[in-house]
Design an enzyme around this catalytic site. Structure first.
Site, PDB file in Angstrom:
ATOM      1  N   ALA A 254       0.805  -1.221   0.000  1.00  0.00           N
ATOM      2  CA  ALA A 254       0.000   0.000   0.000  1.00  0.00           C
ATOM      3  C   ALA A 254       0.838   1.271   0.000  1.00  0.00           C
ATOM      4  CB  ALA A 254      -0.932   0.001   1.218  1.00  0.00           C
TER       5      ALA A 254
ATOM      6  N   TYR B  62      -3.897  -3.472 -19.933  1.00  0.00           N
ATOM      7  CA  TYR B  62      -4.288  -3.194 -21.313  1.00  0.00           C
ATOM      8  C   TYR B  62      -5.634  -3.825 -21.644  1.00  0.00           C
ATOM      9  CZ  TYR B  62      -0.944  -0.420 -23.895  1.00  0.00           C
ATOM     10  OH  TYR B  62      -0.240   0.644 -24.407  1.00  0.00           O
TER      11      TYR B  62
ATOM     12  N   LYS C  18      -8.535  -1.406 -21.116  1.00  0.00           N
ATOM     13  CA  LYS C  18      -8.662  -0.169 -21.884  1.00  0.00           C
ATOM     14  C   LYS C  18      -9.925  -0.191 -22.747  1.00  0.00           C
ATOM     15  CE  LYS C  18      -3.825   1.241 -22.065  1.00  0.00           C
ATOM     16  NZ  LYS C  18      -4.068   2.550 -21.419  1.00  0.00           N
TER      17      LYS C  18
ATOM     18  N   ASP D  51       8.466  -6.148 -20.516  1.00  0.00           N
ATOM     19  CA  ASP D  51       7.654  -5.100 -19.893  1.00  0.00           C
ATOM     20  C   ASP D  51       6.415  -4.762 -20.703  1.00  0.00           C
ATOM     21  OD1 ASP D  51       7.315  -3.283 -17.742  1.00  0.00           O
ATOM     22  OD2 ASP D  51       7.969  -1.624 -19.016  1.00  0.00           O
TER      23      ASP D  51
ATOM     24  N   HIS E  39       1.248  -6.852 -22.877  1.00  0.00           N
ATOM     25  CA  HIS E  39       0.270  -5.894 -23.405  1.00  0.00           C
ATOM     26  C   HIS E  39      -0.003  -6.111 -24.896  1.00  0.00           C
ATOM     27  CE1 HIS E  39       0.661  -4.129 -19.579  1.00  0.00           C
ATOM     28  NE2 HIS E  39       1.557  -3.204 -19.835  1.00  0.00           N
TER      29      HIS E  39
ATOM     30  N   ARG F 109      -2.772  -0.864 -36.287  1.00  0.00           N
ATOM     31  CA  ARG F 109      -2.956  -0.502 -37.692  1.00  0.00           C
ATOM     32  C   ARG F 109      -3.168  -1.786 -38.493  1.00  0.00           C
ATOM     33  NH1 ARG F 109      -1.184   4.881 -37.849  1.00  0.00           N
ATOM     34  NH2 ARG F 109      -1.551   4.981 -40.090  1.00  0.00           N
TER      35      ARG F 109
ATOM     36  N   ARG G  40      -6.674   3.839 -32.243  1.00  0.00           N
ATOM     37  CA  ARG G  40      -5.747   4.498 -31.327  1.00  0.00           C
ATOM     38  C   ARG G  40      -6.192   4.222 -29.893  1.00  0.00           C
ATOM     39  NH1 ARG G  40      -6.603  10.030 -31.774  1.00  0.00           N
ATOM     40  NH2 ARG G  40      -5.696   9.992 -33.864  1.00  0.00           N
TER      41      ARG G  40
ATOM     42  N   LEU H 220     -13.834   8.307 -36.109  1.00  0.00           N
ATOM     43  CA  LEU H 220     -14.627   8.265 -34.875  1.00  0.00           C
ATOM     44  C   LEU H 220     -13.699   8.597 -33.716  1.00  0.00           C
ATOM     45  CD1 LEU H 220     -17.079   7.672 -33.113  1.00  0.00           C
ATOM     46  CD2 LEU H 220     -16.498   5.233 -33.215  1.00  0.00           C
TER      47      LEU H 220
ATOM     48  N   ARG I  91      12.712   8.078 -34.157  1.00  0.00           N
ATOM     49  CA  ARG I  91      11.770   6.984 -34.397  1.00  0.00           C
ATOM     50  C   ARG I  91      12.305   5.641 -33.909  1.00  0.00           C
ATOM     51  NH1 ARG I  91       7.810   6.872 -38.004  1.00  0.00           N
ATOM     52  NH2 ARG I  91       8.489   4.827 -38.767  1.00  0.00           N
TER      53      ARG I  91
END
Length: 617
Positions: free
Chosen positions: A65, A235, A238, A291, A296, A392, A416, A445, A510
């Site tokens: 905690a 993840y 989400k 990680d 994820h 994508r 996204r 959207l 990048r």
């Protein structure tokens, strides 16, 4: 009346007051199921999810905690659930447990500092925070001795009445999971016989490779049933990740397109514009693959690639995810690019000679009927030029492109995940005006525009609520975890042994240029790969050409003189001819010669055999 509504799937009961007046009847219906279907009451989740917390006592124990994870994620998620009415103060108590020698008030002040930001200065918000903090009690103790856990059990018991439901959230490093779970099992599990339960939530990374993950699973599995263990991957909480199944299986036009005949490649990308920032020591132990990618991004891949489950029950969904993972081919070394940003080793907690990647691009290939030949590009990195997470889905070029619009880009479906949740489709349309010019545009959207005023819950809120409800759909099952580690463990061992080195890259870039080259190569190679229609033509041609060469009939497009022939058919027959000749018993003597219509060059069988071993061009 309720029975008839439930039996016919009707949802016309609109008053929460009605449910209150029939509380015992509603609860008796819920308790008649040994494992309630979380989707049974999906038409009015708020009413029933609130009642899920109003029978007996719910004790939420946050172990660790005093740590950052609990302070920044766990307690804020609990506060938001409290503020929305999912954690009624008359039934819920929250307990913090850690080794830190602090008081209740000190812990509460730490939490208050996170919950009350400069933007949240409204008196109502401050009052809600104060009421929420009154639910919290802190107990200090060790993670491997019984004394502290007996104290914790005593504090929990003081506040319990009726059925005892205990949720243990392990906001701790995995190294202490076995000892903590042993103490919980020995000292703190629910002692209620009617309607009570004990559940534990464990954070990733769950192990470092297949062997360590299985060892950890076995240690916890000896203490708790799989139905009690919730391996959390935030993840899966989400908004747009949870939307993937709906998009795929509730929209007709996606279903026939979602396969290797139409999709060229799938890219799942995670980018951060900052480095390890104080987590260097922890991060160096795991790296970007452990990680981010192994958990994820791989979970996102499963939802994109899985087949339609027979129902929305958690086990049916998780069964399909496991099938995807088991179909992934071994990773090729040449389809991996690693990177490490300049300055990473300047962190005093990171060794100067660290081989830990802070960037990775990995291509996964799924060996099944739907996805054969489609590269899934998983890319993650720190200290890059932007912060985003997105999917994508890139479609193949239009065959017979009469508008000559390839230079404008392919059709893409982009989701996204963060920040600014959105999904959009890239399409080629006519440029407004008198000329027949084409341009690429988007059907967009954006959630912040379409759903104005709607607050999107944080991932941890959803997942903690799912745990209270007993819904394991968005949690990782043991065999799923094992299958995920089996994909990446061989690569991770090579990296750990120093056999694969990360390429330096500049912060704010990048990433390594080689990663872009790998992506280009993978997608270009996929364009050259024949479709399954071409493969079927080739296979049919093999049989036909073999029949002609052996004098048993043949293709009318061939003109031949005894054992010599020439052919001007489609290119896919080139390989078919060579493969057909391999089936002839007399190919070795070199008497069979042929002239192909590709320049009219005569080749003998030996050259044909050599050529047949090469990929189609």
């Amino acid at each position: 009346m309720i029975d008839s509504h439930l039996a016919h799937g009707q949802t016309s009961l609109s008053s929460e007051g009605f449910f209150k007046s029939n509380f015992l009847l509603v609860r008796s219906i819920q308790l008649s199921y040994s494992s309630p279907d979380p989707f049974l009451f999906s038409s009015f989740p708020r009413i029933f999810s609130k009642f899920e917390t109003r029978c007996g006592s719910l004790s939420i124990v946050v172990l660790g905690a005093s740590g950052d994870l609990a302070k920044k994620k766990t307690f804020p998620a609990l506060f938001n659930l409290y503020r929305q009415g999912f954690l009624p103060p008359s039934e819920v108590h929250i307990f913090g447990y850690a080794r830190s020698k602090i008081t209740d008030d000190e812990l509460k002040e730490r939490i208050r500092g996170v919950l009350i930001q400069a933007k949240d200065t409204m008196p109502e918000h401050s009052e809600s925070v104060s009421k929420f903090l009154q639910l919290i009690k802190y107990v200090s103790g060790s993670y491997d001795t019984e004394e502290g856990f007996h104290l914790l059990d005593n504090e929990i018991s003081k506040h319990e009445c009726g059925s005892s439901r205990r949720l243990f959230y392990l906001a701790l490093p995995p190294s202490v999971y076995p000892s903590v779970c042993k103490m919980i099992k020995r000292c703190c599990t629910s002692k209620s016989d009617s309607g009570g339960w004990s559940r534990i939530v464990v954070e990733k990374p769950f192990g470092k490779d297949t062997e360590s993950a299985e060892q950890l699973s076995a240690q916890i599995g000896e203490l708790f049933d799989e139905s009690q263990i919730y391996r959390i991957d935030h993840y899966l909480g989400k908004e747009l990740v949870q939307n993937l199944l709906v998009l795929r299986f509730a929209n007709r036009f996606f279903m026939p397109l979602w396969n290797r005949d139409n999709i060229d490649n799938v890219q799942i990308v995670f980018r951060e514009d900052f480095g390890t920032e104080g987590r260097g020591g922890y991060f160096d132990e795991y790296g970007i693959i452990r990680d981010i990618i192994q958990n994820h991004l791989l979970q996102v891949l499963c939802l994109i690639a899985m087949e339609k489950p027979i129902s929305l029950k958690p086990e049916n969904i998780r069964d399909e995810k496991v099938k995807v993972l088991q179909s992934v081919l071994p990773i090729k070394d040449e389809e991996v690019v690693l990177g490490q940003y300049d300055g990473y080793t300047s962190d005093p907690t990171v060794p100067d000679n660290s081989n830990t990647p802070t960037f990775a691009t990995v291509i996964l290939r799924i060996h099944n009927e739907r996805w054969e030949g489609v590269p899934f590009v998983l890319k993650a990195g720190k200290a890059l030029n932007s912060r985003k997470a997105e999917i994508r889905v890139q479609f193949k070029d239009v065959p017979g492109d009469i508008f000559k619009c390839k230079k404008q880009g392919r059709n893409e479906f982009v989701i996204r995940l963060q920040p600014s949740e959105a999904m959009y489709m890239k399409l080629t349309v006519k440029q407004p005006g008198l000329e027949m010019d084409t341009v690429q545009s988007e059907l967009d959207l954006s959630y912040k525009h379409r759903y104005q005023g709607v607050t999107i819950p944080e991932a941890y809120e959803r997942l903690i609520l799912d745990t209270i409800r007993g819904d394991q759909q968005h949690f990782v099952r043991r065999d799923e975890l094992k299958a995920a580690w089996e994909i990446f463990s061989p690569l991770l061992h090579i990296i750990d042994d120093g056999q694969l080195k990360p390429i330096p890259y500049k912060p704010g870039s990048r990433g390594p240029a080689q990663a872009d080259e790998l992506l280009t190569k993978a997608t270009d190679d996929n364009c050259k790969r024949p479709s399954h229609h071409d493969v079927e033509k080739q296979q049919g041609a093999e049989a036909g050409i073999h029949s002609w060469l052996t004098g048993k009939g043949g293709d009318s497009r061939w003109q031949h003189s005894e054992r010599v022939g020439s052919y001007n058919g489609p290119w896919c027959y080139k390989k078919a001819l060579f493969r057909a000749m391999l089936m002839l018993p007399d190919w070795m003597d070199g008497t069979i010669k042929c002239s192909l219509g590709f320049g009219g060059v005569e080749v003998d069988v030996l050259a044909a055999v050599t050529e047949s071993l090469n990929p189609l061009r």
